[in-house]
Design a protein around this motif. Sequence first.
Motif, PDB file in Angstrom:
ATOM      1  N   ARG A  27     -22.981  -6.081  20.925  1.00 49.50           N
ATOM      2  CA  ARG A  27     -22.153  -7.234  20.561  1.00 49.50           C
ATOM      3  C   ARG A  27     -20.933  -6.853  19.717  1.00 49.50           C
ATOM      4  O   ARG A  27     -19.925  -7.547  19.738  1.00 49.50           O
ATOM      5  N   ALA A  28     -21.056  -5.754  18.976  1.00 46.64           N
ATOM      6  CA  ALA A  28     -19.931  -5.303  18.146  1.00 46.64           C
ATOM      7  C   ALA A  28     -18.986  -4.399  18.920  1.00 46.64           C
ATOM      8  O   ALA A  28     -17.934  -4.022  18.413  1.00 46.64           O
ATOM      9  N   GLY A  29     -19.381  -4.029  20.146  1.00 50.03           N
ATOM     10  CA  GLY A  29     -18.531  -3.143  20.941  1.00 50.03           C
ATOM     11  C   GLY A  29     -18.525  -1.727  20.407  1.00 50.03           C
ATOM     12  O   GLY A  29     -17.491  -1.061  20.400  1.00 50.03           O
ATOM     13  N   SER A  30     -19.685  -1.268  19.954  1.00 52.70           N
ATOM     14  CA  SER A  30     -19.791   0.057  19.368  1.00 52.70           C
ATOM     15  C   SER A  30     -21.056   0.730  19.894  1.00 52.70           C
ATOM     16  O   SER A  30     -21.770   0.171  20.715  1.00 52.70           O
ATOM     17  N   THR A  31     -21.329   1.915  19.396  1.00 54.60           N
ATOM     18  CA  THR A  31     -22.551   2.619  19.797  1.00 54.60           C
ATOM     19  C   THR A  31     -23.649   2.345  18.765  1.00 54.60           C
ATOM     20  O   THR A  31     -23.368   2.024  17.600  1.00 54.60           O
ATOM     21  N   ALA A  32     -24.898   2.510  19.191  1.00 59.17           N
ATOM     22  CA  ALA A  32     -26.026   2.290  18.292  1.00 59.17           C
ATOM     23  C   ALA A  32     -25.964   3.250  17.097  1.00 59.17           C
ATOM     24  O   ALA A  32     -26.236   2.859  15.957  1.00 59.17           O
ATOM     25  N   GLN A  33     -25.590   4.496  17.338  1.00 55.92           N
ATOM     26  CA  GLN A  33     -25.499   5.478  16.266  1.00 55.92           C
ATOM     27  C   GLN A  33     -24.420   5.096  15.251  1.00 55.92           C
ATOM     28  O   GLN A  33     -24.623   5.196  14.050  1.00 55.92           O
ATOM     29  N   SER A  34     -23.269   4.652  15.752  1.00 56.99           N
ATOM     30  CA  SER A  34     -22.181   4.251  14.864  1.00 56.99           C
ATOM     31  C   SER A  34     -22.592   3.026  14.026  1.00 56.99           C
ATOM     32  O   SER A  34     -22.327   2.974  12.820  1.00 56.99           O
ATOM     33  N   VAL A  35     -23.247   2.059  14.648  1.00 60.35           N
ATOM     34  CA  VAL A  35     -23.697   0.868  13.927  1.00 60.35           C
ATOM     35  C   VAL A  35     -24.722   1.261  12.867  1.00 60.35           C
ATOM     36  O   VAL A  35     -24.671   0.787  11.726  1.00 60.35           O
ATOM     37  N   TRP A  36     -25.645   2.149  13.214  1.00 57.73           N
ATOM     38  CA  TRP A  36     -26.646   2.599  12.251  1.00 57.73           C
ATOM     39  C   TRP A  36     -25.972   3.234  11.036  1.00 57.73           C
ATOM     40  O   TRP A  36     -26.322   2.936   9.896  1.00 57.73           O
ATOM     41  N   ARG A  37     -24.979   4.116  11.286  1.00 58.21           N
ATOM     42  CA  ARG A  37     -24.264   4.766  10.179  1.00 58.21           C
ATOM     43  C   ARG A  37     -23.529   3.738   9.324  1.00 58.21           C
ATOM     44  O   ARG A  37     -23.527   3.823   8.092  1.00 58.21           O
ATOM     45  N   ARG A  38     -22.903   2.760   9.972  1.00 57.33           N
ATOM     46  CA  ARG A  38     -22.177   1.728   9.236  1.00 57.33           C
ATOM     47  C   ARG A  38     -23.139   0.888   8.380  1.00 57.33           C
ATOM     48  O   ARG A  38     -22.845   0.582   7.223  1.00 57.33           O
ATOM     49  N   LEU A  39     -24.286   0.540   8.951  1.00 56.66           N
ATOM     50  CA  LEU A  39     -25.269  -0.232   8.191  1.00 56.66           C
ATOM     51  C   LEU A  39     -25.776   0.556   6.986  1.00 56.66           C
ATOM     52  O   LEU A  39     -25.934   0.004   5.895  1.00 56.66           O
ATOM     53  N   GLU A  40     -26.020   1.832   7.177  1.00 54.95           N
ATOM     54  CA  GLU A  40     -26.456   2.684   6.065  1.00 54.95           C
ATOM     55  C   GLU A  40     -25.393   2.725   4.965  1.00 54.95           C
ATOM     56  O   GLU A  40     -25.704   2.619   3.784  1.00 54.95           O
ATOM     57  N   ARG A  41     -24.124   2.871   5.355  1.00 59.32           N
ATOM     58  CA  ARG A  41     -23.023   2.892   4.392  1.00 59.32           C
ATOM     59  C   ARG A  41     -22.920   1.552   3.669  1.00 59.32           C
ATOM     60  O   ARG A  41     -22.738   1.504   2.448  1.00 59.32           O
ATOM     61  N   LEU A  42     -23.080   0.452   4.408  1.00 61.54           N
ATOM     62  CA  LEU A  42     -23.017  -0.872   3.797  1.00 61.54           C
ATOM     63  C   LEU A  42     -24.174  -1.089   2.821  1.00 61.54           C
ATOM     64  O   LEU A  42     -24.014  -1.718   1.776  1.00 61.54           O
ATOM     65  N   ARG A  43     -25.353  -0.565   3.153  1.00 63.18           N
ATOM     66  CA  ARG A  43     -26.499  -0.661   2.236  1.00 63.18           C
ATOM     67  C   ARG A  43     -26.265   0.183   0.986  1.00 63.18           C
ATOM     68  O   ARG A  43     -26.497  -0.265  -0.133  1.00 63.18           O
ATOM     69  N   GLU A  44     -25.834   1.429   1.188  1.00 65.76           N
ATOM     70  CA  GLU A  44     -25.614   2.337   0.058  1.00 65.76           C
ATOM     71  C   GLU A  44     -24.539   1.831  -0.894  1.00 65.76           C
ATOM     72  O   GLU A  44     -24.625   2.027  -2.101  1.00 65.76           O
ATOM     73  N   SER A  45     -23.526   1.163  -0.359  1.00 65.13           N
ATOM     74  CA  SER A  45     -22.449   0.644  -1.205  1.00 65.13           C
ATOM     75  C   SER A  45     -22.814  -0.698  -1.845  1.00 65.13           C
ATOM     76  O   SER A  45     -22.058  -1.209  -2.669  1.00 65.13           O
ATOM     77  N   GLY A  46     -23.955  -1.270  -1.458  1.00 69.49           N
ATOM     78  CA  GLY A  46     -24.393  -2.532  -2.035  1.00 69.49           C
ATOM     79  C   GLY A  46     -23.843  -3.766  -1.347  1.00 69.49           C
ATOM     80  O   GLY A  46     -24.150  -4.889  -1.755  1.00 69.49           O
ATOM     81  N   VAL A  47     -23.021  -3.589  -0.300  1.00 64.17           N
ATOM     82  CA  VAL A  47     -22.483  -4.744   0.428  1.00 64.17           C
ATOM     83  C   VAL A  47     -23.615  -5.463   1.154  1.00 64.17           C
ATOM     84  O   VAL A  47     -23.724  -6.687   1.100  1.00 64.17           O
ATOM     85  N   LEU A  48     -24.464  -4.718   1.801  1.00 63.73           N
ATOM     86  CA  LEU A  48     -25.628  -5.281   2.492  1.00 63.73           C
ATOM     87  C   LEU A  48     -26.827  -5.060   1.572  1.00 63.73           C
ATOM     88  O   LEU A  48     -27.338  -3.943   1.455  1.00 63.73           O
ATOM     89  N   ALA A  49     -27.234  -6.132   0.914  1.00 60.61           N
ATOM     90  CA  ALA A  49     -28.265  -6.017  -0.124  1.00 60.61           C
ATOM     91  C   ALA A  49     -29.675  -6.059   0.451  1.00 60.61           C
ATOM     92  O   ALA A  49     -30.623  -5.711  -0.233  1.00 60.61           O
ATOM     93  N   GLY A  50     -29.845  -6.502   1.677  1.00 57.56           N
ATOM     94  CA  GLY A  50     -31.174  -6.569   2.276  1.00 57.56           C
ATOM     95  C   GLY A  50     -31.254  -7.693   3.274  1.00 57.56           C
ATOM     96  O   GLY A  50     -30.286  -8.410   3.513  1.00 57.56           O
ATOM     97  N   GLN A  51     -32.394  -7.829   3.859  1.00 59.67           N
ATOM     98  CA  GLN A  51     -32.657  -8.918   4.789  1.00 59.67           C
ATOM     99  C   GLN A  51     -33.925  -9.615   4.325  1.00 59.67           C
ATOM    100  O   GLN A  51     -34.868  -8.971   3.870  1.00 59.67           O
ATOM    101  N   VAL A  52     -33.936 -10.944   4.417  1.00 57.70           N
ATOM    102  CA  VAL A  52     -35.068 -11.718   3.932  1.00 57.70           C
ATOM    103  C   VAL A  52     -35.504 -12.722   4.991  1.00 57.70           C
ATOM    104  O   VAL A  52     -34.729 -13.091   5.879  1.00 57.70           O
ATOM    105  N   ALA A  53     -36.749 -13.161   4.859  1.00 58.95           N
ATOM    106  CA  ALA A  53     -37.238 -14.264   5.682  1.00 58.95           C
ATOM    107  C   ALA A  53     -36.934 -15.554   4.925  1.00 58.95           C
ATOM    108  O   ALA A  53     -37.266 -15.686   3.754  1.00 58.95           O
ATOM    109  N   VAL A  54     -36.280 -16.475   5.571  1.00 57.39           N
ATOM    110  CA  VAL A  54     -35.979 -17.762   4.952  1.00 57.39           C
ATOM    111  C   VAL A  54     -37.059 -18.735   5.397  1.00 57.39           C
ATOM    112  O   VAL A  54     -37.200 -19.023   6.585  1.00 57.39           O
ATOM    113  N   ILE A  55     -37.835 -19.201   4.436  1.00 59.28           N
ATOM    114  CA  ILE A  55     -38.954 -20.091   4.729  1.00 59.28           C
ATOM    115  C   ILE A  55     -38.537 -21.523   4.424  1.00 59.28           C
ATOM    116  O   ILE A  55     -38.018 -21.815   3.339  1.00 59.28           O
ATOM    117  N   ASN A  56     -38.743 -22.395   5.366  1.00 55.75           N
ATOM    118  CA  ASN A  56     -38.429 -23.811   5.206  1.00 55.75           C
ATOM    119  C   ASN A  56     -39.550 -24.448   4.392  1.00 55.75           C
ATOM    120  O   ASN A  56     -40.613 -24.747   4.917  1.00 55.75           O
TER     121      ASN A  56
END
Length: 151
Positions: A27-56
């Motif tokens: 969907r992003a028009g990229s490769t799985a490896q590139s997306v994985w690296r970007r996600l890791e960088r976003l996590r390490e920099s604190g931009v992506l703080a985590g993923q949670v389950a939202v309970i109603n």
Amino acid sequence: MLDDVDRKILRLLQDDPSLSNNDLADRAGSTAQSVWRRLERLRESGVLAGQVAVINWHALGYEVEVSLRITLDKTQPRAFEEFTAAARLVPEVIEIQTFLGRVDLRLSVIARSLRDYQAIYHDRIITLPHLQEIEALVTIAQIKNDESLPL
């Protein structure tokens, strides 16, 4: 800091956090490896703080939400620390916010009914340390509840 691909990945995750790495890449028009690296960088920099389950919590029978505006007795040196430590232990308190100004904190409290809220208020809230003043606002309707960022 973020390029267009980073923003697109974050938008996609906001819309559907369950997307697999391969789906994100497609969907992003990229490769799985590139997306994985970007996600890791976003996590390490604190931009992506985590993923949670939202309970109603409505689906679990909690029908009442009350916003409590709290003013503490500031003559006590550890009032803030002692109050917040005790408030964290109240299971029905789902959010604690601090403020500058006349109101020191806001607690968001959920309950199954008004009768249940009365018991929580009497047994757990007014027994919290260093309370000086409480104002209760009962939520009638939630107009907007969206934590998505405009990326």
